[in-house]
Enzyme design. Structure first.
Site, PDB file in Angstrom:
ATOM      1  CB  THR A  71      35.573  -4.505  11.279  1.00  0.00           C
ATOM      2  OG1 THR A  71      34.548  -3.617  11.478  1.00  0.00           O
ATOM      3  CG2 THR A  71      36.305  -4.365  10.000  1.00  0.00           C
ATOM      4  CD  GLN A 178      23.466  -3.208  13.836  1.00  0.00           C
ATOM      5  OE1 GLN A 178      22.602  -3.169  14.607  1.00  0.00           O
ATOM      6  NE2 GLN A 178      24.396  -2.625  13.749  1.00  0.00           N
ATOM      7  CB  SER A 198      30.290  -6.900  16.716  1.00  0.00           C
ATOM      8  OG  SER A 198      31.023  -5.818  17.657  1.00  0.00           O
ATOM      9  CB  ALA A 199      30.896  -8.232  22.443  1.00  0.00           C
ATOM     10  CG  HIS A 200      30.482  -2.620  19.791  1.00  0.00           C
ATOM     11  ND1 HIS A 200      29.993  -1.337  19.254  1.00  0.00           N
ATOM     12  CD2 HIS A 200      31.119  -3.157  18.835  1.00  0.00           C
ATOM     13  CE1 HIS A 200      30.043  -1.333  18.109  1.00  0.00           C
ATOM     14  NE2 HIS A 200      30.905  -2.151  17.865  1.00  0.00           N
ATOM     15  CB  THR A 236      47.957 -12.458  23.913  1.00  0.00           C
ATOM     16  OG1 THR A 236      49.397 -12.813  23.694  1.00  0.00           O
ATOM     17  CG2 THR A 236      47.613 -12.737  25.141  1.00  0.00           C
ATOM     18  CB  CYS A 324      30.076   4.719   6.889  1.00  0.00           C
ATOM     19  SG  CYS A 324      30.030   3.349   8.126  1.00  0.00           S
TER      20      CYS A 324
END
Ligand code: PLP
Length: 384
Positions: A71, A178, A198-200, A236, A324
Site C-alpha cells: 500500500t 500479486q 509486498s513481502a507477505h 528507522t 475489501c
C-alpha cells in the site's frame, strides 16, 4: 478435528520457516543509522537484503526503497510522481481494475487538483495498450497499471504499456504485488519506472514492502524525517522484516517454475470439476493470460457473503473478489469493469492457491461447493 483448507494465498501467504529463521538474527540488533559496531552490523543486514532483492529485480541496490508494504509503495509511487511532475501537469492515467491502494491514492490526488483518467479492460480483464496510449496526454505526469490483478489474476501487457507511456515521456508505475513469486520481475525487461512489492504475498512478513525506483525518476517523498533510504523514505528501517523479505523473495524466485506448474495444474483441476458440477459458473478472465494460482468464479443468483460463511463452516477459507469487496452487495470494481454493474446478484469467489495446496483439498472444495451453492439458491443459509 476437521482439517482447514486455506485457499486465500492472494490475501496473504503464511510465513515460511526459513523466513522466520532469517528474521531471528537481526532481532536484537541496533539502529542501522548508528555509527557504532552494533549499528554497522544492522546496516550490513539491510544492505545485504537490498542487494539480494536488487539481483532478482535486475536493478541497482540503490534503486530499491523499503516501505511498510504494498500500500505504501503504491501511494509513494503515484503520489510521488504526481507531486514531482506538478510543473508539467496534473493528469494521471490508471487502469480501472487497480487495487484500492492505487485507486484511493488517486482519489486523494483528485482532492489536490489532479485529473484522473481510468482506462477500462475487456471482458477478460485485460487492458488494450492502444486504448491506454490514447488516454495519455501532454500534461500526463504518471501512469499506473498493475502487473497482475488481485481479484481475477489477469496479467497485463506491462512492457507494451510502459513503452506507450515512455513515448509520451510519462513515468510508468507498476503494482507487482500479486505478480511476485509467479512472474519474472526483471525491471529492465518490463520497462517500468517504479515497481511495487509486498513481502507477505510470497511467504515473507507482513508490513514490509519495497518500491523499485528507476534511477532518474523524480518522486516526491511521502514520509519525511531522518532521511533514511537516501531521503526517499524516512524512518528507522525494519531490519528483521527486511531480512525476511529478501529470504522470501529468493525462495519464491528459486521455486517459481515449479510453483507455477503445480498451482496451475490444481487450479485447472478445480475449474474442470466446477465446469461439470456448476455449469452456470463463470470463470473470470479464463482465456486471458493469468496468474497460475488464482481462480475467480462467479455464481449467478447467489449472495456472496452467506456462501463464504458456509464455506468457512465447512473448513474452507476463501474470499470474495477481494477482501475489501466482502460485505458489499455491489459487484467489486473489478467485476464491474469486466461486465458492468447490471449483472444482478452473483457471488464472485476467489480461490487462491499456494505452495501447500494439495489435490485432495481441491477435490474436497469441488465436492462441497455445488452443494453449498444449491443450498444458497434454495435460500437455506446454514449448511447441513
Ligand atoms: N496491491 C495489490 C495488487 C494487492 O493485492 C495488495 C494487497 O492485497 C496491495 C497492493 C497492498 O499490499 P499490502 O497488503 O502490503 O499493503
Amino acid at each position: 478435528m476437521m482439517e482447514r483448507i486455506y485457499l486465500d494465498y492472494a490475501a496473504t501467504a503464511p510465513m515460511r520457516p526459513e523466513v522466520i529463521e532469517a528474521m531471528r538474527a537481526p532481532e536484537d540488533c541496533a539502529n542501522p543509522s548508528s555509527l557504532h559496531a552494533e549499528g554497522r552490523r544492522a546496516r550490513t543486514i539491510v544492505d545485504d537484503a537490498r542487494a539480494r532483492i536488487a539481483a532478482i529485480l535486475r536493478c541497482k541496490p540503490s534503486e530499491i526503497v523499503f516501505t511498510s508494504g504494498g500500500t505504501e509503495a503504491d501511494n509513494f509511487a503515484i503520489a510521488g510522481a504526481a507531486r514531482a511532475g506538478r510543473a508539467r501537469g496534473r493528469h494521471i492515467v490508471a487502469s480501472a481494475i487497480e487495487h484500492h491502494a492505487v485507486l484511493r491514492t488517486l482519489d486523494a490526488l483528485r482532492d489536490e487538483g489532479a485529473e484522473v483518467t481510468l482506462v477500462g479492460v475487456d471482458a477478460n480483464g485485460v487492458i488494450d495498450p492502444n486504448i491506454f496510449a490514447a488516454a495519455l496526454r501532454s500534461d500526463t505526469v504518471a501512469a499506473s497499471v498493475m502487473y497482475a490483478n488481485n481479484e481475477i489474476g489477469t496479467i497485463q501487457p506491462v512492457r507494451a504499456l510502459a513503452d506507450a507511456a515512455h513515448a509520451r515521456k510519462v513515468p510508468f508505475v507498476c503494482d507487482a504485488v500479486q505478480a511476485a513469486g509467479a512472474l519474472p520481475l526483471d525491471t529492465g525487461a518490463l520497462g517500468v519506472d517504479a515497481l511495487a512489492l509486498s513481502a507477505h504475498k510470497f511467504g515473507g512478513p507482513k508490513g514490509i514492502g519495497a518500491l523499485y525506483v528507476r534511477d532518474g525518476t523524480p518522486l516526491s517523498p511521502l514520509i519525511h524525517g531522518g532521511g533514511q533510504e537516501r531521503g526517499r523514505r524516512s524512518g528507522t528501517e525494519n531490519v528483521a522484516a527486511i531480512a525476511g523479505f529478501a529470504m522470501a523473495l529468493e525462495l519464491a524466485e528459486r521455486e517459481r517454475d515449479a510453483y507455477c506448474r503445480a498451482t496451475a495444474s490444481l487450479r485447472d483441476r478445480l475449474e474442470a470439476a466446477l465446469a461439470k458440477s456448476l455449469p452456470d459458473a463463470r470463470i473470470n478472465g479464463k482465456t486471458a493470460p493469468r496468474l497460475p494460482n488464482v481462480s475467480s468464479i462467479t455464481l449467478p443468483g447467489i449472495p456472496v457473503e452467506p456462501l463464504l460463511i458456509a464455506l468457512d463452516l465447512e473448513g474452507i477459507a476463501a474470499s470474495a473478489g477481494s477482501a475489501c469487496a466482502t460485505g458489499s452487495l455491489e459487484p467489486s470494481h473489478v467485476i464491474a469493469a469486466l461486465y458492468g454493474r447490471a449483472a444482478g446478484t452473483a457471488a464472485t469467489l476467489r480461490f487462491s492457491l499456494g505452495r501447500s495446496t494439495t489435490a485432495a483439498e481441491i477435490d474436497r472444495l469441488a465436492a462441497i461447493l455445488p452443494r453449498l451453492a444449491a443450498l444458497q439458491r434454495e435460500g437455506t443459509a446454514t449448511p447441513v
